[in-house]
Design a protein around this motif. Structure first.
Motif, PDB file in Angstrom:
ATOM      1  N   SER A  41      40.311  33.998   2.284  1.00 49.46           N
ATOM      2  CA  SER A  41      41.218  33.960   3.227  1.00 49.46           C
ATOM      3  C   SER A  41      41.316  34.610   4.278  1.00 49.46           C
ATOM      4  CB  SER A  41      42.729  32.970   2.944  1.00 49.46           C
ATOM      5  OG  SER A  41      42.574  31.493   2.267  1.00 49.46           O
ATOM      6  N   CYS A  42      40.990  35.253   4.936  1.00 49.72           N
ATOM      7  CA  CYS A  42      40.327  36.462   5.941  1.00 49.72           C
ATOM      8  C   CYS A  42      41.058  36.496   6.870  1.00 49.72           C
ATOM      9  CB  CYS A  42      39.388  37.168   5.883  1.00 49.72           C
ATOM     10  SG  CYS A  42      38.316  37.048   4.353  1.00 49.72           S
ATOM     11  N   LEU A  43      41.825  37.845   7.267  1.00 53.60           N
ATOM     12  CA  LEU A  43      42.921  38.731   7.830  1.00 53.60           C
ATOM     13  C   LEU A  43      41.976  39.620   8.221  1.00 53.60           C
ATOM     14  CD1 LEU A  43      46.037  37.728   7.032  1.00 53.60           C
ATOM     15  CD2 LEU A  43      44.491  36.279   8.488  1.00 53.60           C
ATOM     16  N   ASN A  44      41.971  39.709  10.004  1.00 54.51           N
ATOM     17  CA  ASN A  44      41.417  41.193  10.937  1.00 54.51           C
ATOM     18  C   ASN A  44      42.863  41.985  10.687  1.00 54.51           C
ATOM     19  OD1 ASN A  44      39.085  40.043  11.806  1.00 54.51           O
ATOM     20  ND2 ASN A  44      38.313  41.249  11.175  1.00 54.51           N
ATOM     21  N   VAL A  45      43.186  43.781   9.185  1.00 52.42           N
ATOM     22  CA  VAL A  45      43.837  45.088   9.901  1.00 52.42           C
ATOM     23  C   VAL A  45      42.907  45.600  10.482  1.00 52.42           C
ATOM     24  CG1 VAL A  45      45.350  45.896   8.393  1.00 52.42           C
ATOM     25  CG2 VAL A  45      45.135  43.104   8.694  1.00 52.42           C
ATOM     26  N   ALA A  46      43.200  46.327  11.637  1.00 47.30           N
ATOM     27  CA  ALA A  46      42.694  47.339  12.398  1.00 47.30           C
ATOM     28  C   ALA A  46      41.166  47.758  12.113  1.00 47.30           C
ATOM     29  CB  ALA A  46      42.878  48.632  11.406  1.00 47.30           C
ATOM     30  N   GLU A  47      40.802  48.207  11.500  1.00 43.52           N
ATOM     31  CA  GLU A  47      39.199  48.085  11.449  1.00 43.52           C
ATOM     32  C   GLU A  47      38.823  47.602  10.295  1.00 43.52           C
ATOM     33  OE1 GLU A  47      36.664  48.459  13.655  1.00 43.52           O
ATOM     34  OE2 GLU A  47      38.530  48.838  14.938  1.00 43.52           O
ATOM     35  N   ALA A  48      39.909  46.885   9.570  1.00 41.78           N
ATOM     36  CA  ALA A  48      38.859  46.178   8.086  1.00 41.78           C
ATOM     37  C   ALA A  48      39.188  45.361   8.239  1.00 41.78           C
ATOM     38  CB  ALA A  48      40.143  46.823   7.118  1.00 41.78           C
ATOM     39  N   CYS A  49      38.315  44.421   7.072  1.00 42.02           N
ATOM     40  CA  CYS A  49      39.065  42.482   6.542  1.00 42.02           C
ATOM     41  C   CYS A  49      39.401  42.437   5.673  1.00 42.02           C
ATOM     42  CB  CYS A  49      37.616  42.453   6.307  1.00 42.02           C
ATOM     43  SG  CYS A  49      37.279  40.471   6.681  1.00 42.02           S
ATOM     44  N   VAL A  50      40.706  41.995   5.508  1.00 44.37           N
ATOM     45  CA  VAL A  50      41.348  42.057   4.132  1.00 44.37           C
ATOM     46  C   VAL A  50      41.798  40.338   3.930  1.00 44.37           C
ATOM     47  CG1 VAL A  50      43.145  42.546   3.167  1.00 44.37           C
ATOM     48  CG2 VAL A  50      42.523  44.208   4.513  1.00 44.37           C
ATOM     49  N   CYS A  51      41.012  40.050   2.529  1.00 43.88           N
ATOM     50  CA  CYS A  51      40.110  39.052   2.433  1.00 43.88           C
ATOM     51  C   CYS A  51      41.314  38.612   0.744  1.00 43.88           C
ATOM     52  CB  CYS A  51      38.815  38.619   1.994  1.00 43.88           C
ATOM     53  SG  CYS A  51      38.437  38.862   3.317  1.00 43.88           S
ATOM     54  N   THR A  52      41.511  37.327   0.283  1.00 40.59           N
ATOM     55  CA  THR A  52      42.514  37.146  -0.948  1.00 40.59           C
ATOM     56  C   THR A  52      41.884  35.842  -0.963  1.00 40.59           C
ATOM     57  OG1 THR A  52      44.573  36.948  -1.372  1.00 40.59           O
ATOM     58  CG2 THR A  52      44.638  36.370   0.358  1.00 40.59           C
ATOM     59  N   LEU A  53      42.314  35.273  -2.213  1.00 45.13           N
ATOM     60  CA  LEU A  53      42.117  33.611  -2.294  1.00 45.13           C
ATOM     61  C   LEU A  53      43.312  32.568  -2.537  1.00 45.13           C
ATOM     62  CD1 LEU A  53      40.170  34.782  -6.023  1.00 45.13           C
ATOM     63  CD2 LEU A  53      39.049  33.653  -3.948  1.00 45.13           C
ATOM     64  N   ASP A  54      44.288  33.731  -2.180  1.00 47.69           N
ATOM     65  CA  ASP A  54      45.190  32.581  -2.396  1.00 47.69           C
ATOM     66  C   ASP A  54      46.255  33.578  -1.715  1.00 47.69           C
ATOM     67  OD1 ASP A  54      47.518  30.892  -2.585  1.00 47.69           O
ATOM     68  OD2 ASP A  54      47.935  30.934  -4.381  1.00 47.69           O
ATOM     69  N   PRO A  55      46.658  33.335   0.231  1.00 46.63           N
ATOM     70  CA  PRO A  55      47.262  33.757   0.591  1.00 46.63           C
ATOM     71  C   PRO A  55      48.938  33.286   0.548  1.00 46.63           C
ATOM     72  CG  PRO A  55      46.588  32.058   1.998  1.00 46.63           C
ATOM     73  CD  PRO A  55      45.727  32.641   0.686  1.00 46.63           C
ATOM     74  N   ARG A  56      48.774  32.332   0.105  1.00 49.12           N
ATOM     75  CA  ARG A  56      50.472  32.328  -0.153  1.00 49.12           C
ATOM     76  C   ARG A  56      51.076  33.317  -1.583  1.00 49.12           C
ATOM     77  NH1 ARG A  56      49.795  25.737  -1.076  1.00 49.12           N
ATOM     78  NH2 ARG A  56      48.179  26.424  -2.131  1.00 49.12           N
TER      79      ARG A  56
END
Length: 220
Positions: free
Chosen positions: A135-150
């Protein structure tokens, strides 16, 4: 006259047999070990290296195990040793020190290449499973991904220099699948090379054509 004619017939038959043997030898030269195996290893090594560097260009923060260019470079080295082995003049019972050393190096490098390829397949399969569940989100000029956003303490993966998370997810999935296919093929050719060298050293193994009634064989 009879003896002379018989001698000429034998000489003519021998010349024809030698000519036929030379033609057969020339036709099968490309099929001899380890030329085809080494050529396949070289092409696969180049392919693995190119795909790894292309993927690294997507995001400079990718880890070395995610872009296994080292596996492709090592396989290119294995292929070069294979070409050297093909060029070394064959002598029965490995009486040539150069032949023995090159054959030993090719066997050792091919075995190591097999292990490395299996490791790359394991890494690529693991990362493909992770990427498909990101599950990914754009943060500035990067993409931050995690397996469990909760989960607030879940491990995160940051891909720098990425403008669209969806694109990098899809690209990484295809890339990992491609690496699995390439390295599985690479492992196969390394296993073939190791097996042939081992069997030729410790068992009776021949490669070539049977020539005439003398039953002579060309060894690997």
């Amino acid at each position: 006259m009879g003896r002379k004619g018989s001698s000429e017939e034998r000489d003519g038959g021998k010349r024809r047999e030698d000519t036929s043997a030379a033609e057969d030898d020339h036709k099968c030269r490309v099929c001899r070990f380890p030329l085809l195996v080494a050529l396949s290893q070289l092409l696969l090594g180049v392919a693995v290296t190119v795909v790894a560097f292309l993927t690294l260009a997507i995001s400079p923060s990718l880890l070395a195990r995610e872009t296994p260019h080292w596996a492709g470079i090592f396989l290119c080295l294995v292929a070069i040793v294979g070409f050297i082995l093909y060029c070394v003049t064959y002598r029965p019972d490995e009486r040539s020190t150069v032949q023995f050393v090159v054959k030993l190096l090719y066997f050792t490098f091919s075995t190591i290449g097999l292990v490395i390829s299996v490791l790359v397949v394991a890494f690529a399969g693991y990362h493909h499973g992770q990427t498909s569940g990101f599950s990914c989100l754009n943060v500035a000029e990067a993409c931050v991904c995690t397996l469990d956003p909760r989960d607030p303490i879940a491990r995160t993966f940051t891909y720098e220099g990425v403008s669209d998370c969806q694109d990098i997810r899809e690209t990484l999935e295809v890339y990992h699948l491609l690496q699995i296919v390439l390295n599985l093929t690479q492992a196969f050719f390394c296993a073939v090379a190791s097996f042939i060298v081992w069997k030729h050293r410790y068992q009776v193994f021949f490669s070539g054509l049977q020539i005439g009634s003398l039953k002579r064989w060309n060894k690997v």
